[in-house]
Scaffold this active site. Structure first.
Site, PDB file in Angstrom:
ATOM      1  N   HIS A 171       0.814  -1.225   0.000  1.00 15.34           N
ATOM      2  CA  HIS A 171       0.000   0.000   0.000  1.00 15.34           C
ATOM      3  C   HIS A 171       0.843   1.269   0.000  1.00 15.34           C
ATOM      4  O   HIS A 171       0.310   2.362   0.229  1.00 15.34           O
ATOM      5  CB  HIS A 171      -0.933   0.014   1.213  1.00 15.34           C
ATOM      6  CG  HIS A 171      -2.078  -0.944   1.109  1.00 15.34           C
ATOM      7  ND1 HIS A 171      -3.111  -0.777   0.208  1.00 15.34           N
ATOM      8  CD2 HIS A 171      -2.347  -2.093   1.788  1.00 15.34           C
ATOM      9  CE1 HIS A 171      -3.965  -1.776   0.344  1.00 15.34           C
ATOM     10  NE2 HIS A 171      -3.530  -2.591   1.281  1.00 15.34           N
TER      11      HIS A 171
ATOM     12  N   HIS B 113       1.818  -7.339   7.251  1.00 13.84           N
ATOM     13  CA  HIS B 113       0.801  -7.420   6.187  1.00 13.84           C
ATOM     14  C   HIS B 113      -0.488  -8.106   6.610  1.00 13.84           C
ATOM     15  O   HIS B 113      -1.563  -7.647   6.248  1.00 13.84           O
ATOM     16  CB  HIS B 113       1.335  -8.105   4.925  1.00 13.84           C
ATOM     17  CG  HIS B 113       0.312  -8.222   3.836  1.00 13.84           C
ATOM     18  ND1 HIS B 113      -0.202  -7.130   3.170  1.00 13.84           N
ATOM     19  CD2 HIS B 113      -0.306  -9.317   3.283  1.00 13.84           C
ATOM     20  CE1 HIS B 113      -1.077  -7.542   2.259  1.00 13.84           C
ATOM     21  NE2 HIS B 113      -1.162  -8.856   2.314  1.00 13.84           N
TER      22      HIS B 113
ATOM     23  N   HIS C  75      -1.787  -8.393   9.607  1.00 10.94           N
ATOM     24  CA  HIS C  75      -2.398  -7.651  10.712  1.00 10.94           C
ATOM     25  C   HIS C  75      -2.778  -8.547  11.882  1.00 10.94           C
ATOM     26  O   HIS C  75      -3.561  -8.137  12.753  1.00 10.94           O
ATOM     27  CB  HIS C  75      -3.632  -6.867  10.247  1.00 10.94           C
ATOM     28  CG  HIS C  75      -3.320  -5.772   9.284  1.00 10.94           C
ATOM     29  ND1 HIS C  75      -4.199  -4.733   9.009  1.00 10.94           N
ATOM     30  CD2 HIS C  75      -2.231  -5.531   8.508  1.00 10.94           C
ATOM     31  CE1 HIS C  75      -3.664  -3.925   8.113  1.00 10.94           C
ATOM     32  NE2 HIS C  75      -2.466  -4.388   7.799  1.00 10.94           N
TER      33      HIS C  75
END
Length: 281
Positions: A68, A178, A180
């Protein structure tokens, strides 16, 4: 060397929790260097230059990212000018930004921080394994660097574990970001490298990986578009780890998870880590 690594910061709740926690954690545990993954800091998608500045003001030394990284347009023209903000090293050649950073502490010790992105279930980039091998031909523990940290931004646990074993004995820490979700496998591998599949996020766990749970769940149940995800705004949990390296080898001496606030069961380093036990929580 004591190194604090915090996982993906999600939205304003995650940012506020990290900004409040880092100065206290640095003081309480005598932390020498702080790394935070900031790729979801801007409302869950990307990071902005202003947010980078606030992280640095809060005594964060390096910001890693992932898939992101480009979600906020302003970062594309900014990233070349900021050596403390990293993007994955195995992005295509001529991509803006830096895949690694070499940082010198006040006492002269040097730490190399690397950001790499996996390929399994992710966009197809250059091999992260080849990129690491190439970089480690230049920088070697006990030779010209005191600690080496890799943030491996990965979807598949198998690829993350393979990277850990591939680099065992050559770097101080391989830690995943990534997904989470904090994994329970933080340990030191046989060659002396600390490893964790995912450090977890700094965000609200009453959510779907940091995003509001109702629209996220509806997308799975109904298979209909629900618009752009919004970060959950409940109390955030700060998730990460504290690593101490052996100054004679650069390898891991000990490591422990950190979880503070929010809904997850708290985990704090024991008293042996503390340099100032009287610091308030």
């Amino acid at each position: 060397m004591k190194i604090l690594f915090l996982g993906d910061v999600v939205g304003r709740g995650g940012r506020d929790a990290v900004l409040a926690a880092v100065p206290m954690l640095r003081k309480r545990y005598g932390v020498d260097f702080v790394i935070v993954n900031g790729e979801n800091a801007a409302h869950g998608f990307g990071i902005t230059p202003d947010m980078c500045a606030k992280f640095y003001e809060a005594e964060i030394d390096c910001i890693t990212t992932g898939n992101h990284v480009w979600d906020q347009d302003k970062i594309i023209n900014y990233i070349d000018s900021d050596g403390r903000l990293l993007r994955p090293i195995n992005f295509p050649a001529n991509t803006p930004g830096h895949g690694f950073g070499l940082y010198k502490l006040s006492d002269g010790r040097q730490i190399l921080v690397v950001n790499a992105i996996a390929r399994l279930f992710m966009e197809l980039n250059d091999s992260p394994f080849a990129a690491m091998d190439k970089l480690l031909a230049r920088y070697q523990l006990q030779q010209n660097i005191d600690a080496i940290i890799l943030d491996f931004h990965s979807e598949a646990t198998s690829e993350a574990m393979a990277m850990g074993h591939h680099l065992d004995g050559r770097v101080s820490l391989v830690v995943g970001t990534h997904t989470h979700v904090p994994t329970a496998d933080l340990h030191i591998l046989k060659g002396g490298t600390a490893y964790q599949t995912d450090a977890g996020m700094c965000g609200d766990y009453d959510s779907v990986i940091g995003m509001e749970k109702a629209p996220s769940t509806a997308r799975f149940v109904q298979r209909l578009p629900t618009g752009r995800h919004q970060p959950a705004m409940g109390e955030a949990t700060v998730c990460g780890l504290l690593l101490e390296t052996d100054d004679s080898t650069g390898l891991a001496k000990r490591c422990t998870p950190i979880r503070r606030g929010g809904r997850l069961q708290p985990v704090e380093p024991d008293a042996s880590w503390q340099v100032e036990a009287a610091v308030s929580a």
